[in-house]
Motif scaffolding. Structure first.
Motif, PDB file in Angstrom:
ATOM      1  N   GLU A   2      62.947 -12.391  41.160  1.00 35.17           N
ATOM      2  CA  GLU A   2      62.209 -12.069  42.377  1.00 35.17           C
ATOM      3  C   GLU A   2      60.716 -12.049  42.077  1.00 35.17           C
ATOM      4  OE1 GLU A   2      64.583  -8.756  44.677  1.00 35.17           O
ATOM      5  OE2 GLU A   2      64.659  -8.377  42.510  1.00 35.17           O
ATOM      6  N   SER A   3      59.918 -12.585  43.015  1.00 31.83           N
ATOM      7  CA  SER A   3      58.467 -12.549  42.809  1.00 31.83           C
ATOM      8  C   SER A   3      57.908 -11.152  43.071  1.00 31.83           C
ATOM      9  CB  SER A   3      57.770 -13.575  43.718  1.00 31.83           C
ATOM     10  OG  SER A   3      58.005 -13.274  45.089  1.00 31.83           O
ATOM     11  N   VAL A   4      58.587 -10.390  43.936  1.00 36.84           N
ATOM     12  CA  VAL A   4      58.225  -8.982  44.169  1.00 36.84           C
ATOM     13  C   VAL A   4      59.419  -8.135  43.744  1.00 36.84           C
ATOM     14  CG1 VAL A   4      57.522  -7.237  45.838  1.00 36.84           C
ATOM     15  CG2 VAL A   4      56.707  -9.594  46.090  1.00 36.84           C
ATOM     16  N   TYR A   5      59.174  -7.212  42.848  1.00 31.67           N
ATOM     17  CA  TYR A   5      60.240  -6.407  42.239  1.00 31.67           C
ATOM     18  C   TYR A   5      60.035  -4.950  42.641  1.00 31.67           C
ATOM     19  CZ  TYR A   5      63.263  -4.667  38.420  1.00 31.67           C
ATOM     20  OH  TYR A   5      64.246  -4.070  37.675  1.00 31.67           O
ATOM     21  N   SER A   6      61.103  -4.293  43.132  1.00 31.14           N
ATOM     22  CA  SER A   6      60.987  -2.912  43.630  1.00 31.14           C
ATOM     23  C   SER A   6      62.060  -2.014  43.029  1.00 31.14           C
ATOM     24  CB  SER A   6      61.110  -2.875  45.159  1.00 31.14           C
ATOM     25  OG  SER A   6      60.092  -3.641  45.779  1.00 31.14           O
ATOM     26  N   GLN A   7      61.685  -0.750  42.839  1.00 33.12           N
ATOM     27  CA  GLN A   7      62.621   0.274  42.412  1.00 33.12           C
ATOM     28  C   GLN A   7      62.291   1.567  43.157  1.00 33.12           C
ATOM     29  OE1 GLN A   7      62.426   0.758  38.153  1.00 33.12           O
ATOM     30  NE2 GLN A   7      63.814  -0.931  37.746  1.00 33.12           N
ATOM     31  N   SER A   8      63.326   2.335  43.493  1.00 27.09           N
ATOM     32  CA  SER A   8      63.132   3.620  44.154  1.00 27.09           C
ATOM     33  C   SER A   8      63.467   4.755  43.189  1.00 27.09           C
ATOM     34  CB  SER A   8      64.006   3.729  45.403  1.00 27.09           C
ATOM     35  OG  SER A   8      63.586   2.795  46.390  1.00 27.09           O
ATOM     36  N   PHE A   9      62.749   5.877  43.353  1.00 29.82           N
ATOM     37  CA  PHE A   9      62.896   7.019  42.467  1.00 29.82           C
ATOM     38  C   PHE A   9      62.891   8.309  43.300  1.00 29.82           C
ATOM     39  CE2 PHE A   9      60.504   3.676  40.387  1.00 29.82           C
ATOM     40  CZ  PHE A   9      61.167   3.507  39.174  1.00 29.82           C
ATOM     41  N   PHE A  10      63.485   9.347  42.745  1.00 30.41           N
ATOM     42  CA  PHE A  10      63.473  10.679  43.348  1.00 30.41           C
ATOM     43  C   PHE A  10      62.611  11.574  42.476  1.00 30.41           C
ATOM     44  CE2 PHE A  10      65.225  15.013  43.529  1.00 30.41           C
ATOM     45  CZ  PHE A  10      65.159  15.266  44.896  1.00 30.41           C
ATOM     46  N   LEU A  11      61.622  12.249  43.084  1.00 32.84           N
ATOM     47  CA  LEU A  11      60.732  13.126  42.323  1.00 32.84           C
ATOM     48  C   LEU A  11      61.326  14.530  42.259  1.00 32.84           C
ATOM     49  CD1 LEU A  11      57.951  13.212  40.851  1.00 32.84           C
ATOM     50  CD2 LEU A  11      57.044  14.221  42.940  1.00 32.84           C
ATOM     51  N   SER A  12      61.780  14.905  41.074  1.00 30.77           N
ATOM     52  CA  SER A  12      62.384  16.226  40.886  1.00 30.77           C
ATOM     53  C   SER A  12      61.307  17.267  40.614  1.00 30.77           C
ATOM     54  CB  SER A  12      63.368  16.180  39.720  1.00 30.77           C
ATOM     55  OG  SER A  12      62.681  15.986  38.490  1.00 30.77           O
ATOM     56  N   ALA A  13      61.693  18.536  40.716  1.00 31.97           N
ATOM     57  CA  ALA A  13      60.752  19.625  40.444  1.00 31.97           C
ATOM     58  C   ALA A  13      60.256  19.567  39.008  1.00 31.97           C
ATOM     59  CB  ALA A  13      61.423  20.973  40.720  1.00 31.97           C
ATOM     60  N   GLY A  14      61.130  19.148  38.083  1.00 34.51           N
ATOM     61  CA  GLY A  14      60.733  19.063  36.683  1.00 34.51           C
ATOM     62  C   GLY A  14      59.709  17.992  36.399  1.00 34.51           C
ATOM     63  N   GLU A  15      59.531  17.043  37.335  1.00 31.73           N
ATOM     64  CA  GLU A  15      58.567  15.965  37.160  1.00 31.73           C
ATOM     65  C   GLU A  15      57.254  16.228  37.895  1.00 31.73           C
ATOM     66  OE1 GLU A  15      61.038  11.856  36.750  1.00 31.73           O
ATOM     67  OE2 GLU A  15      61.118  12.825  38.721  1.00 31.73           O
ATOM     68  N   SER A  16      57.220  17.259  38.721  1.00 32.42           N
ATOM     69  CA  SER A  16      56.039  17.479  39.558  1.00 32.42           C
ATOM     70  C   SER A  16      54.964  18.253  38.804  1.00 32.42           C
ATOM     71  CB  SER A  16      56.426  18.228  40.835  1.00 32.42           C
ATOM     72  OG  SER A  16      56.796  19.559  40.529  1.00 32.42           O
ATOM     73  N   ASN A  17      53.755  18.213  39.330  1.00 32.69           N
ATOM     74  CA  ASN A  17      52.646  18.950  38.726  1.00 32.69           C
ATOM     75  C   ASN A  17      52.498  20.317  39.394  1.00 32.69           C
ATOM     76  OD1 ASN A  17      51.428  18.432  41.201  1.00 32.69           O
ATOM     77  ND2 ASN A  17      50.037  16.877  40.397  1.00 32.69           N
ATOM     78  N   ALA A  18      51.391  21.010  39.106  1.00 31.31           N
ATOM     79  CA  ALA A  18      51.194  22.361  39.638  1.00 31.31           C
ATOM     80  C   ALA A  18      51.006  22.376  41.146  1.00 31.31           C
ATOM     81  CB  ALA A  18      49.987  23.012  38.956  1.00 31.31           C
ATOM     82  N   GLU A  19      50.671  21.216  41.715  1.00 23.76           N
ATOM     83  CA  GLU A  19      50.477  21.120  43.172  1.00 23.76           C
ATOM     84  C   GLU A  19      51.729  20.590  43.873  1.00 23.76           C
ATOM     85  OE1 GLU A  19      47.046  21.796  41.138  1.00 23.76           O
ATOM     86  OE2 GLU A  19      48.080  19.871  40.959  1.00 23.76           O
ATOM     87  N   ARG A  20      52.860  20.559  43.134  1.00 20.08           N
ATOM     88  CA  ARG A  20      54.154  20.155  43.675  1.00 20.08           C
ATOM     89  C   ARG A  20      54.162  18.716  44.164  1.00 20.08           C
ATOM     90  NH1 ARG A  20      56.519  25.498  46.874  1.00 20.08           N
ATOM     91  NH2 ARG A  20      56.190  26.982  45.164  1.00 20.08           N
ATOM     92  N   GLU A  21      53.494  17.861  43.396  1.00 18.55           N
ATOM     93  CA  GLU A  21      53.479  16.437  43.705  1.00 18.55           C
ATOM     94  C   GLU A  21      53.552  15.660  42.396  1.00 18.55           C
ATOM     95  OE1 GLU A  21      49.735  16.296  45.726  1.00 18.55           O
ATOM     96  OE2 GLU A  21      48.592  16.118  43.855  1.00 18.55           O
ATOM     97  N   MET A  22      53.652  14.356  42.504  1.00 20.72           N
ATOM     98  CA  MET A  22      53.740  13.505  41.322  1.00 20.72           C
ATOM     99  C   MET A  22      52.431  13.571  40.535  1.00 20.72           C
ATOM    100  SD  MET A  22      54.632   9.467  41.255  1.00 20.72           S
ATOM    101  CE  MET A  22      55.602   8.777  39.925  1.00 20.72           C
ATOM    102  N   SER A  23      52.550  13.775  39.227  1.00 16.45           N
ATOM    103  CA  SER A  23      51.344  13.821  38.398  1.00 16.45           C
ATOM    104  C   SER A  23      50.838  12.410  38.139  1.00 16.45           C
ATOM    105  CB  SER A  23      51.632  14.523  37.072  1.00 16.45           C
ATOM    106  OG  SER A  23      52.444  13.701  36.242  1.00 16.45           O
ATOM    107  N   LEU A  24      49.550  12.305  37.867  1.00 16.90           N
ATOM    108  CA  LEU A  24      48.960  10.997  37.566  1.00 16.90           C
ATOM    109  C   LEU A  24      49.518  10.401  36.270  1.00 16.90           C
ATOM    110  CD1 LEU A  24      47.058   8.903  38.676  1.00 16.90           C
ATOM    111  CD2 LEU A  24      45.138  10.166  37.683  1.00 16.90           C
ATOM    112  N   PRO A  25      49.719  11.193  35.199  1.00 16.61           N
ATOM    113  CA  PRO A  25      50.360  10.611  34.014  1.00 16.61           C
ATOM    114  C   PRO A  25      51.748  10.041  34.300  1.00 16.61           C
ATOM    115  CG  PRO A  25      49.268  12.646  33.416  1.00 16.61           C
ATOM    116  CD  PRO A  25      49.221  12.566  34.914  1.00 16.61           C
ATOM    117  N   LEU A  26      52.544  10.736  35.124  1.00 14.74           N
ATOM    118  CA  LEU A  26      53.877  10.223  35.441  1.00 14.74           C
ATOM    119  C   LEU A  26      53.785   8.938  36.252  1.00 14.74           C
ATOM    120  CD1 LEU A  26      56.939  10.461  35.447  1.00 14.74           C
ATOM    121  CD2 LEU A  26      56.766  11.903  37.488  1.00 14.74           C
TER     122      LEU A  26
END
Length: 270
Positions: A2-26
């Motif tokens: 595929e020329s465009v490749y996609s994947q979906s993910f679920f953001l768990s609490a263990g992956e979130s930052n202190a503001e309860r969102e996805m961290s930039l390093p992740l």
């Protein structure tokens, strides 16, 4: 393939930052992962280059977000190759929220590293069909040209185009956990180092709207680097330089390793 490749993910609490969102390093890690997965699916990934002693590495990247995926949210990452030449490949990314609407983009420049010479091996040994080069440009600004930053009390004549740091330099020694497959410092570790230069209070009040990284040379295990910064309200430029042998009074800059820009935006509490 595929020329465009996609994947979906679920953001768990263990992956979130202190503001309860996805961290930039992740997010940076996920971007690298999906780029790797797409390259592998196209037959141009690291596994097919292993016998050549080569592998893909980032040269530059810019990430720009309207917002970040929130804890317990399913998000989707998509990637495609915009362009391809003898030396570099431009690869773009889109981040979609749970409703399928874009919440951010990234654009990046990749090169193939010769593991023996630690130099650009070029792309001539790889084959990618024209239909797999999507060509769609990323709807964010291109990566800006890097600017030299000298220490606050640099006593010599400023190099052309250079700017003076607005804060004392901070030294950092890279350890074992900073390294990756290539035995150099991993991109995600650079992002973590930069983000740790901001306080919890600053990040509670603002979020990173845009991040730019320009890699100037590899950093290795045990290397001491000095981080210089220039703050202009919510716009911060960083320069990471070799600190080995540099005097304590910071009168001269070392060899540059990385140039970065972090642009923050106030959070909306309404």
């Amino acid at each position: 393939m595929e020329s465009v490749y996609s994947q979906s993910f679920f953001l768990s609490a263990g992956e979130s930052n202190a503001e309860r969102e996805m961290s930039l390093p992740l997010l940076t890690s996920k971007i690298i992962d999906i780029a790797t997965a797409h390259a592998n699916s196209l037959g141009i990934g690291n596994p097919v280059m292993d016998h050549l002693g080569c592998g893909w590495v980032l040269s530059r990247i810019a990430i720009e977000m309207e917002r970040y995926p929130r804890v317990n949210e399913t998000y989707t990452l998509s990637t495609w190759v915009e362009s391809w030449n003898r030396h570099f490949s431009v690869r773009n990314f889109r981040v979609d929220g749970e409703d399928g609407k874009p919440i951010g983009y990234a654009t990046s420049v990749w090169m193939v590293l010769d593991m023996a010479t630690r130099s650009n091996a070029g792309l001539s040994h790889l084959s990618l069909s024209d239909e797999m080069i999507d060509g769609t440009r990323c709807p964010i600004d291109r990566i800006s040209k890097h600017t030299a930053i000298v220490p606050m009390n640099f006593s010599g004549e400023l190099p052309r185009g250079a700017i003076r740091a607005t804060a004392p330099g901070v030294n950092h020694v890279f350890g074992y956990c900073d390294l990756d497959f290539y035995r150099h410092v991993n991109t995600v570790r650079y992002v973590s180092l930069l983000m740790n230069m901001f306080t919890l209070e600053e990040m509670d009040r603002s979020f990173v709207r845009r991040l730019e990284l320009s890699f100037l040379r590899e950093a290795r295990y045990g290397e001491t680097v000095r981080l210089l910064r220039v703050d202009d309200d919510l716009h911060t430029s960083f320069a990471l330089s070799d600190a080995a042998g540099a005097p304590e009074d910071e009168e001269r800059p070392g060899e540059e390793v990385l140039f970065a820009v972090v642009v923050r935006e106030p959070r909306n509490f309404s």
